[in-house]
Design an enzyme around this catalytic site. Structure first.
Site, mmCIF file in Angstrom:
data_model
loop_
_atom_site.group_PDB
_atom_site.id
_atom_site.type_symbol
_atom_site.label_atom_id
_atom_site.label_comp_id
_atom_site.label_asym_id
_atom_site.label_seq_id
_atom_site.Cartn_x
_atom_site.Cartn_y
_atom_site.Cartn_z
ATOM 1 N N LEU A 57 0.826 -1.211 0.000
ATOM 2 C CA LEU A 57 0.000 0.000 0.000
ATOM 3 C C LEU A 57 0.859 1.261 0.000
ATOM 4 C CD1 LEU A 57 -2.678 -1.102 2.636
ATOM 5 C CD2 LEU A 57 -2.984 -0.921 0.157
ATOM 6 N N LYS B 298 14.746 -5.793 5.620
ATOM 7 C CA LYS B 298 15.055 -4.682 6.521
ATOM 8 C C LYS B 298 16.429 -4.822 7.190
ATOM 9 C CE LYS B 298 10.252 -3.637 7.532
ATOM 10 N NZ LYS B 298 9.236 -3.354 8.534
ATOM 11 N N ASP C 179 9.322 2.273 12.085
ATOM 12 C CA ASP C 179 8.241 1.338 12.448
ATOM 13 C C ASP C 179 7.791 1.514 13.905
ATOM 14 O OD1 ASP C 179 7.927 0.049 10.016
ATOM 15 O OD2 ASP C 179 9.471 -1.437 10.452
#
Ligand code: ATR
Length: 279
Positions: free
Chosen positions: A15, A65, A101
């Site tokens: 998204l 990551k 995050d």
């Protein structure tokens, strides 16, 4: 126009391009933001090619990551503590790494959902990349004791060591989950719902006014949030708001202006409403 991208695998359904396009429209900034599918073997090459094309910033998602952190010339303290980067900023010939995050999660829980995290006795289920990304920010937000359980105990031990607060952070075996007492915040940071299914979570975990928080969103959040709701959790929150907030923090790093997040959050929430994942 500067170029931005999200790297991951799979990434086609990310998204992030839509969220950043929405922020850009609101801020009057023309943005080129692509999704680039990259696995661990070709990530370094694709990131270098992106930089050569004028890439100014990148988001990084699963499973890259940790690899992203290693490709950075320098990183923020919070990225170092998380052992992972989700936001890269081009700085001359180098990448600078950050991790938004954890702050994204805390903003969603405290701002959007109005939860007071201070002194909450907290259970973190999982000790992979997602757990590492959020644990430091939860501690910084003032939660109480943090218990970490994981299917593979060596990983919860390693995460507890990395966090470096032995009086406050307690790794425990997943098999002992029934004897840990009640919690006021339970965070699912596993990918279990996407593979063999959630481990069994006993009712004994559920404290008064407990918040059940899943870092996943969409279908992957349904089983844990159903458990939370069936157990009488006071608040049930999926990872959609965290996704929007971490994107907003990345956007602010790149463009120097903090976007308003409610409109795109509302749009995405409406599209996920059929899943009935969050209050
Ligand atoms: P992520 O970056 O999404 O955290 P990860 O680093 O692969 O991905 O970690 C996935 C997490 O989900 C781990 O804590 C993993 O437990 P292990 O460390 O034992 O692998 C957890 N997990 C995945 N499937 C699980 C399952 N079926 N039951 C319990 N835990 C599971």
């Amino acid at each position: 126009m500067k170029h931005y991208a999200v790297f991951g695998h799979p990434v086609a359904h990310s998204l992030s391009p839509r969220i950043h396009a929405s922020f850009g429209r609101d801020a009057g900034i023309a943005i080129d933001y692509q999704a680039i599918d990259a696995g661990p073997d070709d990530f370094a090459r694709l990131l270098a090619e992106f930089a050569a094309r004028g890439g100014a910033g990148a988001n990084v998602t699963l499973p890259l990551k940790e690899a992203a952190l290693a490709l950075c010339a320098d990183v923020t303290e919070r990225a170092r503590r998380a052992g992972a980067a989700n936001t890269l900023v081009r700085n001359g010939d180098d990448w600078h790494g950050d991790n938004t995050d954890g702050e994204g999660l805390v903003r969603d829980l405290t701002g959007r959902h109005g939860l007071d995290l201070r002194a909450r006795r907290t259970l973190l289920i999982g000790a992979g990349g997602a757990a590492r990304g959020v644990a430091p920010a939860l501690l910084d937000a003032g939660i109480g004791d943090l218990y970490i359980v994981n299917r593979t105990p060596s990983r919860s031990d390693a995460l507890a060591d990395l966090l470096g607060q032995p009086g406050r952070v307690h790794p425990r075996h997943l098999g002992d989950i029934g004897s840990l007492g009640e919690f006021e915040l339970v965070v699912n940071a596993t990918s279990a719902a996407r593979s063999d299914g959630l481990p069994t979570l006993p009712r004994s975990l559920v404290g008064r006014r407990m918040a059940a928080v899943d870092l996943n969103y969409g279908e992957a959040a349904v089983p844990f949030l159903a458990w939370g709701r069936a157990s009488g959790a006071y608040a049930v929150v999926d990872g959609l708001g965290m996704l929007v907030e971490q994107a907003a923090l990345s956007f602010a790093r790149w463009h120097g202006t903090a976007p308003e997040t409610d409109a795109i959050y509302g749009e995405l929430r409406a599209e996920h409403a059929h899943l009935v994942t969050a209050d």
